[in-house]
Motif scaffolding. Structure first.
Motif, mmCIF file in Angstrom:
data_model
loop_
_atom_site.group_PDB
_atom_site.id
_atom_site.type_symbol
_atom_site.label_atom_id
_atom_site.label_comp_id
_atom_site.label_asym_id
_atom_site.label_seq_id
_atom_site.Cartn_x
_atom_site.Cartn_y
_atom_site.Cartn_z
ATOM 1 N N PHE A 1 -20.141 -12.741 -14.692
ATOM 2 C CA PHE A 1 -20.641 -11.387 -14.927
ATOM 3 C C PHE A 1 -21.733 -11.386 -16.000
ATOM 4 C CE2 PHE A 1 -16.588 -9.854 -12.989
ATOM 5 C CZ PHE A 1 -17.162 -9.075 -11.992
ATOM 6 N N GLU A 2 -21.631 -12.275 -16.971
ATOM 7 C CA GLU A 2 -22.677 -12.376 -17.996
ATOM 8 C C GLU A 2 -24.006 -12.782 -17.363
ATOM 9 O OE1 GLU A 2 -23.588 -14.522 -22.288
ATOM 10 O OE2 GLU A 2 -21.808 -15.110 -21.176
ATOM 11 N N ALA A 3 -23.982 -13.770 -16.468
ATOM 12 C CA ALA A 3 -25.206 -14.218 -15.799
ATOM 13 C C ALA A 3 -25.790 -13.113 -14.922
ATOM 14 C CB ALA A 3 -24.907 -15.457 -14.959
ATOM 15 N N ILE A 4 -24.929 -12.406 -14.203
ATOM 16 C CA ILE A 4 -25.390 -11.300 -13.357
ATOM 17 C C ILE A 4 -26.044 -10.223 -14.209
ATOM 18 C CG2 ILE A 4 -24.595 -9.394 -11.888
ATOM 19 C CD1 ILE A 4 -22.417 -11.376 -10.838
ATOM 20 N N HIS A 5 -25.418 -9.886 -15.328
ATOM 21 C CA HIS A 5 -25.938 -8.839 -16.203
ATOM 22 C C HIS A 5 -27.268 -9.247 -16.831
ATOM 23 C CE1 HIS A 5 -26.086 -6.034 -19.662
ATOM 24 N NE2 HIS A 5 -25.554 -5.199 -18.771
ATOM 25 N N GLU A 6 -27.376 -10.507 -17.230
ATOM 26 C CA GLU A 6 -28.638 -10.985 -17.804
ATOM 27 C C GLU A 6 -29.773 -10.891 -16.783
ATOM 28 O OE1 GLU A 6 -27.765 -14.852 -19.375
ATOM 29 O OE2 GLU A 6 -26.775 -14.022 -21.146
ATOM 30 N N ASP A 7 -29.477 -11.211 -15.530
ATOM 31 C CA ASP A 7 -30.486 -11.068 -14.476
ATOM 32 C C ASP A 7 -30.878 -9.603 -14.294
ATOM 33 O OD1 ASP A 7 -30.649 -13.765 -13.952
ATOM 34 O OD2 ASP A 7 -29.342 -13.705 -12.188
ATOM 35 N N ALA A 8 -29.895 -8.720 -14.339
ATOM 36 C CA ALA A 8 -30.181 -7.291 -14.201
ATOM 37 C C ALA A 8 -31.039 -6.798 -15.361
ATOM 38 C CB ALA A 8 -28.877 -6.494 -14.111
ATOM 39 N N MET A 9 -30.737 -7.275 -16.569
ATOM 40 C CA MET A 9 -31.546 -6.888 -17.739
ATOM 41 C C MET A 9 -32.991 -7.346 -17.564
ATOM 42 S SD MET A 9 -29.857 -5.241 -20.164
ATOM 43 C CE MET A 9 -30.791 -5.611 -21.621
ATOM 44 N N ALA A 10 -33.181 -8.559 -17.066
ATOM 45 C CA ALA A 10 -34.542 -9.066 -16.836
ATOM 46 C C ALA A 10 -35.241 -8.221 -15.780
ATOM 47 C CB ALA A 10 -34.486 -10.532 -16.411
ATOM 48 N N ASP A 11 -34.526 -7.861 -14.722
ATOM 49 C CA ASP A 11 -35.111 -7.004 -13.687
ATOM 50 C C ASP A 11 -35.512 -5.645 -14.259
ATOM 51 O OD1 ASP A 11 -34.773 -8.977 -11.784
ATOM 52 O OD2 ASP A 11 -32.964 -8.079 -10.909
ATOM 53 N N PHE A 12 -34.674 -5.095 -15.126
ATOM 54 C CA PHE A 12 -34.968 -3.801 -15.744
ATOM 55 C C PHE A 12 -36.204 -3.894 -16.630
ATOM 56 C CE2 PHE A 12 -34.426 -0.978 -19.459
ATOM 57 C CZ PHE A 12 -34.556 0.247 -18.815
ATOM 58 N N GLU A 13 -36.306 -4.962 -17.405
ATOM 59 C CA GLU A 13 -37.437 -5.125 -18.327
ATOM 60 C C GLU A 13 -38.776 -5.211 -17.606
ATOM 61 O OE1 GLU A 13 -36.442 -8.410 -20.891
ATOM 62 O OE2 GLU A 13 -34.818 -7.304 -21.831
ATOM 63 N N VAL A 14 -38.783 -5.725 -16.375
ATOM 64 C CA VAL A 14 -40.044 -5.814 -15.630
ATOM 65 C C VAL A 14 -40.222 -4.640 -14.672
ATOM 66 C CG1 VAL A 14 -40.183 -8.329 -15.818
ATOM 67 C CG2 VAL A 14 -39.116 -7.298 -13.790
ATOM 68 N N GLY A 15 -39.282 -3.707 -14.689
ATOM 69 C CA GLY A 15 -39.412 -2.517 -13.870
ATOM 70 C C GLY A 15 -38.897 -2.649 -12.448
ATOM 71 N N ALA A 16 -38.156 -3.716 -12.162
ATOM 72 C CA ALA A 16 -37.660 -3.938 -10.808
ATOM 73 C C ALA A 16 -36.450 -3.068 -10.470
ATOM 74 C CB ALA A 16 -37.315 -5.415 -10.604
ATOM 75 N N ILE A 17 -35.684 -2.640 -11.499
ATOM 76 C CA ILE A 17 -34.557 -1.727 -11.277
ATOM 77 C C ILE A 17 -34.633 -0.588 -12.279
ATOM 78 C CG2 ILE A 17 -33.044 -3.514 -10.295
ATOM 79 C CD1 ILE A 17 -31.488 -3.506 -12.959
ATOM 80 N N SER A 18 -34.009 0.523 -11.937
ATOM 81 C CA SER A 18 -34.028 1.708 -12.804
ATOM 82 C C SER A 18 -32.954 1.602 -13.886
ATOM 83 C CB SER A 18 -33.759 2.957 -11.960
ATOM 84 O OG SER A 18 -32.429 2.922 -11.465
ATOM 85 N N GLU A 19 -33.056 2.500 -14.851
ATOM 86 C CA GLU A 19 -32.052 2.563 -15.906
ATOM 87 C C GLU A 19 -30.688 2.931 -15.328
ATOM 88 O OE1 GLU A 19 -31.239 4.836 -20.153
ATOM 89 O OE2 GLU A 19 -33.234 4.896 -19.281
#
Length: 61
Positions: free
Chosen positions: A8-26
């Motif tokens: 879950f930590e790895a999944i969350h880190e990937d999601a954070m990276a996606d959020f930082e580049v605008g790939a996913i919403s808040e």
């Protein structure tokens, strides 16, 4: 932050990276928060013991 597991930590880190580049919403990031992070505060609350409850009943009576 405490994660439910290393996966879950790895999944969350990937999601954070996606959020930082605008790939996913808040809002989507919050969904990952709920899925990946443990809720320590809720599980850390201790129920009062019977002895404490009896003590308080004598104090308030």
């Amino acid at each position: 932050m405490k994660y439910k597991s290393e996966i879950f930590e790895a999944i969350h880190e990937d999601a954070m990276a996606d959020f930082e580049v605008g790939a996913i919403s808040e809002a989507r990031l919050r969904e990952f928060d709920e899925m990946c992070l443990s809720r320590e505060a809720e599980t850390a609350i201790e129920a009062p013991s019977l002895a404490k409850m009896e003590h308080y009943s004598h104090v308030t009576a």
